[in-house]
Write a protein that holds these residues in place. Structure first.
Motif, PDB file in Angstrom:
ATOM      1  N   ASP A  64       2.930  -2.977  -5.351  1.00  0.00           N
ATOM      2  CA  ASP A  64       3.228  -2.730  -3.947  1.00  0.00           C
ATOM      3  C   ASP A  64       2.012  -3.054  -3.071  1.00  0.00           C
ATOM      4  O   ASP A  64       0.928  -3.367  -3.560  1.00  0.00           O
ATOM      5  N   GLY A  65       2.239  -2.957  -1.769  1.00  0.00           N
ATOM      6  CA  GLY A  65       1.201  -3.356  -0.825  1.00  0.00           C
ATOM      7  C   GLY A  65      -0.062  -2.533  -0.919  1.00  0.00           C
ATOM      8  O   GLY A  65      -1.167  -3.057  -0.749  1.00  0.00           O
ATOM      9  N   PHE A  66       0.078  -1.224  -1.197  1.00  0.00           N
ATOM     10  CA  PHE A  66      -1.110  -0.390  -1.267  1.00  0.00           C
ATOM     11  C   PHE A  66      -2.015  -0.832  -2.410  1.00  0.00           C
ATOM     12  O   PHE A  66      -3.230  -0.967  -2.241  1.00  0.00           O
ATOM     13  N   VAL A  68      -2.198  -3.707  -3.874  1.00  0.00           N
ATOM     14  CA  VAL A  68      -2.794  -5.007  -3.560  1.00  0.00           C
ATOM     15  C   VAL A  68      -3.931  -4.840  -2.556  1.00  0.00           C
ATOM     16  O   VAL A  68      -4.957  -5.515  -2.650  1.00  0.00           O
ATOM     17  N   SER A  69      -3.757  -3.922  -1.609  1.00  0.00           N
ATOM     18  CA  SER A  69      -4.804  -3.704  -0.611  1.00  0.00           C
ATOM     19  C   SER A  69      -6.085  -3.187  -1.253  1.00  0.00           C
ATOM     20  O   SER A  69      -7.188  -3.477  -0.770  1.00  0.00           O
ATOM     21  N   GLU A  72      -7.835  -6.177  -2.639  1.00  0.00           N
ATOM     22  CA  GLU A  72      -8.442  -6.954  -1.563  1.00  0.00           C
ATOM     23  C   GLU A  72      -9.666  -6.256  -0.979  1.00  0.00           C
ATOM     24  O   GLU A  72     -10.701  -6.889  -0.734  1.00  0.00           O
TER      25      GLU A  72
END
Length: 219
Positions: A64-66, A68-69, A72
């Motif tokens: 999910d986006g979290f 992946v963040s 990053e």
């Protein structure tokens, strides 16, 4: 367990972190957050091959986006990519960054990178990292010798058809050259491989597909 392991990492207790994270993965190998935390732990221990394995497993899980963040914000892909690179090649990237001044991948940076890498390849023509990086130097945003880039990349792919970095960069070069059908073939092949270690720099499969589609629509 996963987040207690992360707390241990943040408290600089890698032994306790490893115990919790290993147990979390044992309970659920498909839990992406624990994979990220183990990649961070391996990176801090400078075990970049282990970190790369964790990142590959992480991206296979469609995180999910979290999660992946976190990758990053920690700059994990970049750190692992350069951590696994041969010493002379990594030194060329560092020299080029110093020459560029503002850390941008611009003409000054790419020219400095190419000149330095020519010296590395003169001493070690088989250096895989130097050959790939030399292709990067000729495929930059301001243009270069794309014929040289293609030759280097095709050589790498003849040795290892599963070289995701080389396929990614080849797709970028093919799009720039207007060889959109060739780029489509490269991206299709790339989609069957684990995420390229250089995806942070060149873009992942979806980014490359979007770039190709934009090129088709622009005529």
């Amino acid at each position: 367990l996963g987040y207690r392991g992360w707390a241990h990492l943040r408290s600089d207790d890698p032994t306790a972190a490893a115990a919790d994270l290993d147990q979390a993965i044992e309970l659920d190998p498909t839990y992406p957050d624990a994979r990220v935390f183990r990649a961070i732990a391996a990176t801090r221990a400078e075990d970049f091959d282990a970190a790369a394995s964790e990142l590959a497993a992480f991206f296979e899980l469609d995180p999910d986006g979290f999660a992946v963040s976190v990758v990053e914000s920690e700059g994990l892909e970049r750190t692992v990519f350069f951590g696994r690179m041969s010493g002379p090649t990594a030194a060329c990237w560092q020299q080029a960054a110093a020459a560029g001044g503002d850390s941008a991948v611009d003409e000054v940076f790419l020219d400095a990178l190419g000149i330095c890498l020519d010296g590395v390849l003169g001493a070690d023509p088989a250096n895989r990292d130097a050959r790939f990086s030399r292709a990067v130097a000729e495929a930059g945003p301001d243009g270069g010798d794309t014929a040289m880039a293609r030759t280097l990349l095709e050589g790498l792919l003849s040795e290892d058809p599963g070289d995701a970095d080389a396929l990614s960069l080849l797709a970028v070069v093919q799009i720039g050259d207007g060889n959109l059908d060739g780029a489509q073939d490269s991206i299709t092949r790339l989609a069957d491989l684990p995420r390229a270690p250089s995806a942070f720099l060149l873009g992942d499969v979806e980014t490359l597909r979007a770039t190709l589609q934009a090129a088709r629509e622009s005529g």
